[in-house]
Design a protein around this motif. Sequence first.
Motif, PDB file in Angstrom:
ATOM      1  N   ALA A 293       3.303  -1.413   4.203  1.00 14.64           N
ATOM      2  CA  ALA A 293       3.006  -0.131   3.556  1.00 14.64           C
ATOM      3  C   ALA A 293       4.270   0.486   2.961  1.00 14.64           C
ATOM      4  N   LEU A 294       5.365   0.444   3.722  1.00 17.17           N
ATOM      5  CA  LEU A 294       6.616   1.026   3.232  1.00 17.17           C
ATOM      6  C   LEU A 294       7.166   0.250   2.044  1.00 17.17           C
ATOM      7  N   MET A 295       7.093  -1.083   2.108  1.00 14.35           N
ATOM      8  CA  MET A 295       7.605  -1.888   1.003  1.00 14.35           C
ATOM      9  C   MET A 295       6.763  -1.686  -0.258  1.00 14.35           C
ATOM     10  N   CYS A 296       5.451  -1.545  -0.079  1.00 10.57           N
ATOM     11  CA  CYS A 296       4.578  -1.350  -1.248  1.00 10.57           C
ATOM     12  C   CYS A 296       4.788   0.014  -1.883  1.00 10.57           C
TER      13      CYS A 296
ATOM     14  N   ALA B 203       7.048   3.176  -6.297  1.00 12.56           N
ATOM     15  CA  ALA B 203       7.877   4.259  -6.817  1.00 12.56           C
ATOM     16  C   ALA B 203       9.016   3.737  -7.685  1.00 12.56           C
ATOM     17  N   GLY B 204       9.590   2.610  -7.292  1.00  8.66           N
ATOM     18  CA  GLY B 204      10.764   2.111  -7.999  1.00  8.66           C
ATOM     19  C   GLY B 204      10.476   1.240  -9.192  1.00  8.66           C
ATOM     20  N   PHE B 205       9.339   0.553  -9.190  1.00  5.34           N
ATOM     21  CA  PHE B 205       9.038  -0.372 -10.279  1.00  5.34           C
ATOM     22  C   PHE B 205       8.984   0.337 -11.639  1.00  5.34           C
TER      23      PHE B 205
ATOM     24  N   PRO C  11       0.848  -2.251 -20.349  1.00  6.07           N
ATOM     25  CA  PRO C  11      -0.309  -2.128 -19.450  1.00  6.07           C
ATOM     26  C   PRO C  11      -0.196  -2.985 -18.199  1.00  6.07           C
ATOM     27  N   LYS C  12       0.438  -4.153 -18.327  1.00  4.41           N
ATOM     28  CA  LYS C  12       0.599  -5.015 -17.150  1.00  4.41           C
ATOM     29  C   LYS C  12       1.510  -4.359 -16.110  1.00  4.41           C
ATOM     30  N   ALA C  13       2.557  -3.678 -16.571  1.00  3.10           N
ATOM     31  CA  ALA C  13       3.458  -2.996 -15.637  1.00  3.10           C
ATOM     32  C   ALA C  13       2.735  -1.845 -14.945  1.00  3.10           C
ATOM     33  N   ILE C  14       1.937  -1.111 -15.710  1.00  2.00           N
ATOM     34  CA  ILE C  14       1.151  -0.019 -15.126  1.00  2.00           C
ATOM     35  C   ILE C  14       0.141  -0.585 -14.134  1.00  2.00           C
ATOM     36  N   GLY C  15      -0.496  -1.703 -14.492  1.00  2.00           N
ATOM     37  CA  GLY C  15      -1.455  -2.335 -13.591  1.00  2.00           C
ATOM     38  C   GLY C  15      -0.809  -2.809 -12.306  1.00  2.00           C
ATOM     39  N   ALA C  16       0.405  -3.374 -12.403  1.00  5.22           N
ATOM     40  CA  ALA C  16       1.119  -3.824 -11.208  1.00  5.22           C
ATOM     41  C   ALA C  16       1.439  -2.643 -10.294  1.00  5.22           C
ATOM     42  N   THR C  17       1.833  -1.516 -10.888  1.00 10.79           N
ATOM     43  CA  THR C  17       2.132  -0.321 -10.101  1.00 10.79           C
ATOM     44  C   THR C  17       0.886   0.208  -9.402  1.00 10.79           C
ATOM     45  N   VAL C  18      -0.237   0.241 -10.120  1.00 12.03           N
ATOM     46  CA  VAL C  18      -1.499   0.721  -9.536  1.00 12.03           C
ATOM     47  C   VAL C  18      -1.931  -0.190  -8.391  1.00 12.03           C
ATOM     48  N   CYS C  19      -1.848  -1.499  -8.594  1.00 13.11           N
ATOM     49  CA  CYS C  19      -2.232  -2.447  -7.530  1.00 13.11           C
ATOM     50  C   CYS C  19      -1.322  -2.306  -6.321  1.00 13.11           C
ATOM     51  N   SER C  20      -0.042  -2.046  -6.556  1.00 13.98           N
ATOM     52  CA  SER C  20       0.882  -1.843  -5.442  1.00 13.98           C
ATOM     53  C   SER C  20       0.520  -0.584  -4.656  1.00 13.98           C
ATOM     54  N   CYS C  21       0.119   0.477  -5.368  1.00 17.26           N
ATOM     55  CA  CYS C  21      -0.326   1.707  -4.689  1.00 17.26           C
ATOM     56  C   CYS C  21      -1.586   1.448  -3.865  1.00 17.26           C
ATOM     57  N   LEU C  22      -2.508   0.664  -4.407  1.00 24.92           N
ATOM     58  CA  LEU C  22      -3.736   0.338  -3.682  1.00 24.92           C
ATOM     59  C   LEU C  22      -3.430  -0.521  -2.461  1.00 24.92           C
ATOM     60  N   ALA C  23      -2.457  -1.429  -2.583  1.00 21.29           N
ATOM     61  CA  ALA C  23      -2.036  -2.229  -1.429  1.00 21.29           C
ATOM     62  C   ALA C  23      -1.432  -1.330  -0.352  1.00 21.29           C
ATOM     63  N   PHE C  24      -0.651  -0.341  -0.777  1.00 23.75           N
ATOM     64  CA  PHE C  24      -0.087   0.626   0.169  1.00 23.75           C
ATOM     65  C   PHE C  24      -1.191   1.347   0.942  1.00 23.75           C
ATOM     66  N   MET C  25      -2.222   1.789   0.239  1.00 22.83           N
ATOM     67  CA  MET C  25      -3.333   2.486   0.888  1.00 22.83           C
ATOM     68  C   MET C  25      -4.065   1.568   1.863  1.00 22.83           C
TER      69      MET C  25
END
Length: 288
Positions: free
Chosen positions: A88-91, A96-98, A109-123
């Motif tokens: 959770a902390l790494m995601c 935040a940093g990506f 859009p791919k960078a935004i998608g990667a950030t969104v997926c990382s946030c969902l992984a965190f959750m």
Amino acid sequence: MPVILGEVRVLTKPLSGVRILELLFDCLAFSLAASLEPRSSFKNFCMFSWCFFFTLTFLILLVDFVQFQSIIPLSWKNLPITVASLGALMCIGSSAGFPLFMQEDRMEPKAIGATVCSCLAFMAYVSEVHLIRLQSSEQKGYMASMPGLLKVFQVFSGCAMIFLFSSQCQMPDFAKETSWLFWFSAANKLLCFLMSLGTMLVVLGDCVSHCPLPFDRLLVSFCSLAVLLYIIVAVECITKILVMPAESVELTDPTRALPFIETITACLTLLAYTVDLAFSVKLLCDRA
């Protein structure tokens, strides 16, 4: 020992469900980020985080399904929540940093998608931590307690401080800005990281009973030393910001934002060690 396959209902448990979501979102974030160019050190760090925790989560899900926890030389009560909380902390750190370390013209859009997926992984990882903490006291170990979760945060923040240190070493004006306090602060960060990591590994290896010294007193000693060392680290970080030229205070530039990120991380880590020290002293007094 024969391998006993679990029933399909094992995969329908809430814990298995959130782990499957973790696998999905980690895989999507890694795949989207891998197709972006060019590579950078922080992008590689994010991709490593997603790939590493995808692998660990898959192994935990597999072990839970095949049911051979008893032959793993690790504490199964502590391993899953340690992986989930650190994931959770790494995601959230990657989320935040990506975007910050990607150039604005490369925020595709791919960078935004990667950030969104990382946030969902965190959750999803946070949901797993919550589900494990809801289990009975017989099913969860030390790492599910508040001091255990603080140890995970200390290891995470130690990794972050080491990454920030390596990033500063690559700056063009690194040689002329270093001082003895900078190197002393770097040694303090490394020592605190090793103490927290060692404590976590002892718990995960179920080696507390083999410790040559009383474990609760050892925790108090480690936390006390870490608080003192991180006071020095925090002072060094704050001093670095105060002496910065006014024209260098530009948070939209990732390079110039590094001292501010380092200071915030150092202060949060100092707070974590202070709270951990309070819990450790309370535990020692309760057993006295």
